[in-house]
Design a protein around this motif. Structure first.
Motif, PDB file in Angstrom:
ATOM      1  N   ARG A  92       0.819  -1.208   0.000  1.00 21.18           N
ATOM      2  CA  ARG A  92       0.000   0.000   0.000  1.00 21.18           C
ATOM      3  C   ARG A  92       0.859   1.268   0.000  1.00 21.18           C
ATOM      4  O   ARG A  92       0.508   2.259  -0.641  1.00 21.18           O
ATOM      5  N   TRP A  93       1.992   1.243   0.695  1.00 19.83           N
ATOM      6  CA  TRP A  93       2.886   2.404   0.604  1.00 19.83           C
ATOM      7  C   TRP A  93       3.490   2.493  -0.792  1.00 19.83           C
ATOM      8  O   TRP A  93       3.623   3.578  -1.363  1.00 19.83           O
ATOM      9  N   TRP A  94       3.874   1.364  -1.350  1.00 20.53           N
ATOM     10  CA  TRP A  94       4.453   1.329  -2.693  1.00 20.53           C
ATOM     11  C   TRP A  94       3.459   1.839  -3.728  1.00 20.53           C
ATOM     12  O   TRP A  94       3.824   2.594  -4.633  1.00 20.53           O
ATOM     13  N   SER A  95       2.197   1.441  -3.591  1.00 24.13           N
ATOM     14  CA  SER A  95       1.202   1.834  -4.590  1.00 24.13           C
ATOM     15  C   SER A  95       0.757   3.281  -4.423  1.00 24.13           C
ATOM     16  O   SER A  95       0.540   3.984  -5.418  1.00 24.13           O
ATOM     17  N   VAL A  96       0.650   3.767  -3.187  1.00 26.46           N
ATOM     18  CA  VAL A  96       0.139   5.127  -3.004  1.00 26.46           C
ATOM     19  C   VAL A  96       1.127   6.171  -3.521  1.00 26.46           C
ATOM     20  O   VAL A  96       0.723   7.225  -4.027  1.00 26.46           O
ATOM     21  N   ARG A  97       2.435   5.876  -3.448  1.00 27.28           N
ATOM     22  CA  ARG A  97       3.394   6.889  -3.932  1.00 27.28           C
ATOM     23  C   ARG A  97       3.318   7.016  -5.454  1.00 27.28           C
ATOM     24  O   ARG A  97       3.783   8.008  -6.023  1.00 27.28           O
ATOM     25  N   LYS A  98       2.738   6.021  -6.140  1.00 26.55           N
ATOM     26  CA  LYS A  98       2.530   6.148  -7.579  1.00 26.55           C
ATOM     27  C   LYS A  98       1.628   7.336  -7.909  1.00 26.55           C
ATOM     28  O   LYS A  98       1.698   7.902  -9.002  1.00 26.55           O
ATOM     29  N   ALA A 108       0.483  16.967  -6.264  1.00 28.78           N
ATOM     30  CA  ALA A 108      -0.922  16.584  -6.197  1.00 28.78           C
ATOM     31  C   ALA A 108      -0.991  15.078  -5.985  1.00 28.78           C
ATOM     32  O   ALA A 108      -0.044  14.352  -6.302  1.00 28.78           O
ATOM     33  N   ILE A 109      -2.105  14.616  -5.443  1.00 33.16           N
ATOM     34  CA  ILE A 109      -2.309  13.186  -5.224  1.00 33.16           C
ATOM     35  C   ILE A 109      -3.565  12.773  -5.980  1.00 33.16           C
ATOM     36  O   ILE A 109      -4.641  13.339  -5.773  1.00 33.16           O
ATOM     37  N   HIS A 131      -9.631  10.279   2.841  1.00 37.74           N
ATOM     38  CA  HIS A 131      -8.799   9.075   2.952  1.00 37.74           C
ATOM     39  C   HIS A 131      -7.332   9.405   2.677  1.00 37.74           C
ATOM     40  O   HIS A 131      -6.431   8.902   3.359  1.00 37.74           O
ATOM     41  N   HIS A 132      -7.081  10.237   1.669  1.00 37.32           N
ATOM     42  CA  HIS A 132      -5.698  10.593   1.338  1.00 37.32           C
ATOM     43  C   HIS A 132      -5.017  11.287   2.520  1.00 37.32           C
ATOM     44  O   HIS A 132      -3.866  10.987   2.852  1.00 37.32           O
ATOM     45  N   ILE A 133      -5.724  12.211   3.151  1.00 32.04           N
ATOM     46  CA  ILE A 133      -5.142  12.939   4.287  1.00 32.04           C
ATOM     47  C   ILE A 133      -4.847  11.978   5.436  1.00 32.04           C
ATOM     48  O   ILE A 133      -3.769  12.029   6.051  1.00 32.04           O
ATOM     49  N   ASN A 134      -5.776  11.086   5.731  1.00 34.43           N
ATOM     50  CA  ASN A 134      -5.577  10.156   6.848  1.00 34.43           C
ATOM     51  C   ASN A 134      -4.434   9.184   6.591  1.00 34.43           C
ATOM     52  O   ASN A 134      -3.706   8.815   7.519  1.00 34.43           O
TER      53      ASN A 134
END
Length: 522
Positions: A92-98, A108-109, A131-134
């Motif tokens: 999940r960390w690997w995918s979110v940094r994409k 931007a996210i 969700h992004h902020i949390n």
């Protein structure tokens, strides 16, 4: 010589100013990356594997070949004896940094990696902003989420983005909860006027005469629901809970600001919404929070959105509302082989809307799972009840872990079949790495149990059943400018710190228990 002296004085002034600025920051840069027990390199193999799973046809600010470098500088480390929990945590960390994207206005996210026609500039979509902020509040470098939020609220020539209000949002609540992690008062209060304005926009556009807020289900990001429709103006538990959470958060910001008038005004708004949700959205017969339709009748169907009030600790304690949580254990309710459904399975209309048009008529959505598990953790931490217990939370988080695989590999998409675990749009390019939910925030605040709070006490209440794991460790958590380490070692042999449950701050033990239970440091 005088010129050299002036140059030295100016240089010294810049250095002092820089140091002062660093000291005022909520995230203490000097403490970043100082894990106490776990070693970063032990987990690099996960990223090496993830990088081999795909062709990486889309690259943004942090491509795959830089993923590990970014992760080892930015994320808390997690280790446990159940390999799939550990793998999905790092996935999940690997995918979110994409989804971190460089723009002319900063980072931007995104929600989708592929461009969507209904997105705003930079392919931004506001639906999952909360969700992004949390999730990003646990990333050591604050610039990614801070710049993203600033773009949303000021990226349109100083005004909000054109499509910010396309979806309901709990942004103020999420920003305050982020403050509880990093204590960056300056950033929070800088956005205080934006949040006050944000609330007024929703009041003008979506508030009914009775004080409740209405929303189309599609504008909640929950189209094709059993209780509503894309054009139906119902008072849903979603937006009304969000606005309650936002009102509470704004009142706390106002208190920090010393703005007593606004503090009182938003406390009153929250009180009114709490009373309206409890009286108008609670179905005494079904013992559940339901949608109140535009015809002023209850929808007479239980949906997962009925758990959302607890996401914000809205329901008053000891009034019997907690009985709703029996439904997460009932196979005729929301309990399914691959997680929690978005509508009760006993409904004759369950999964009747077809497949492929983003239906919220029963299939499992990680967006909703994130909300329900956050709400359940609040119930287990903040309410005296016996309808759900730690094993119920662990079971559902474990199913959430198991669901995040597709054809044998870690995967995150839009929604999945509740009985087979099949990702319903898993072969569509748009669905890969769908950034529409949380997971690591659940591991940190729910499973391991670090409960963010405004004072300097460290509270940890793990929701792991006592005999489930013999050991686990969460390390390198940047919290209030300190590095927090939380570990459980049944025998004392795994981490060589002694038997039991321990919490460390910057390497110094601050709390201990012989068993897995709530501990609060002095």
């Amino acid at each position: 010589m005088l010129t050299n002296l002036k140059h030295k004085i100016i240089t010294l002034s810049i250095i002092i100013a820089s140091l002062n600025s660093s000291c005022k920051s909520g995230a203490n840069i000097s403490n970043k990356g100082k894990s106490v027990v776990l070693k970063e390199e032990k987990f690099k193999h996960y990223v090496d594997y993830f990088n081999t799973m795909e062709d990486e046809n889309l690259k943004f600010a942090i491509p795959n070949d830089s993923a590990w470098s970014w992760m080892e500088k930015n994320i808390p480390l997690f280790e446990c004896p159940q390999q799939n929990f550990e793998e999905i945590y790092y996935f999940r960390w690997w995918s979110v940094r994409k989804h971190i994207k460089n723009t002319p206005q900063g980072f931007a996210i995104t929600e989708f990696l592929v461009d969507r026609s209904y997105a705003d500039k930079y392919n931004m979509i506001s639906c999952a902003l909360g969700h992004h902020i949390n999730e990003f509040r646990w990333v050591h470098d604050p610039k990614y989420i801070e710049q993203d939020v600033k773009i949303w609220y000021r990226g349109n020539e100083g005004k909000p983005m054109n499509k910010l209000y396309k979806f309901s949002s709990w942004t103020a609540d999420a920003l305050y909860n982020r403050y509880l992690v990093n204590k960056d008062e300056k950033f929070l209060l800088d956005l205080y006027p934006d949040m006050v304005t944000d609330y007024a926009v929703w009041e003008k556009d979506r508030q009914r005469k009775d004080g409740l807020f209405w929303q189309h289900d599609v504008k909640d990001g929950m189209e094709e629901s059993l209780s509503g429709g894309r054009k139906v103006q119902n008072a849903r538990p979603t937006i009304n809970s969000y606005m309650y959470g936002n009102a509470v958060a704004i009142s706390k910001m106002a208190e920090m600001k010393g703005d007593k008038e606004t503090e009182a005004k938003f406390k009153a708004k929250a009180d009114v919404l709490q009373q309206l949700v409890e009286t108008k959205l609670w179905n005494k017969k079904s013992e559940f929070f339901e949608t109140f339709t535009e015809k002023d009748t209850l929808a007479q169907v239980r949906e997962a959105i009925g758990f959302i009030p607890w996401y914000f600790n809205l329901p008053e304690k000891s009034k019997g509302f907690e009985k709703a949580w029996e439904q997460v254990k009932d196979e005729k309710g929301f309990s399914a082989p691959f997680g929690l459904t978005t509508a009760e399975r006993r409904s004759l209309r369950f999964r009747t809307h077809g497949t492929g048009t983003c239906e919220w008529d029963g299939a499992i959505w990680p967006f909703a799972t994130s909300q329900t598990l956050t709400a359940m953790a609040n119930v287990l931490n903040n309410y005296n009840q016996d309808f759900v217990e730690k094993p119920d939370y662990f079971k559902q988080l474990e199913l959430y872990v198991q669901s995040q695989y597709y054809r044998g590999k870690p995967y995150l998409g839009e929604y999945l079949d509740e009985t087979t675990g099949y990702w319903l749009m898993g072969d569509r390019e748009r669905s890969r790495y769908y950034n529409h939910s949380t997971f690591n925030d659940l591991v940190i605040t729910g499973l391991v149990g670090l409960r963010p709070r405004a004072d300097e006490k460290i509270e940890v209440n793990p929701l792991i059943p006592q005999e489930k794991w013999d050991w686990f460790c969460l390390d390198n958590v940047l919290y209030h400018g300190n590095i927090i380490t939380i570990l459980w070692d049944k025998t004392g042999e795994k981490y060589k710190k002694g038997k039991g449950f321990r919490v460390f701050k910057n390497g110094k033990e601050i709390a201990f228990s012989e068993k897995l239970e709530r501990v609060i440091s002095e």
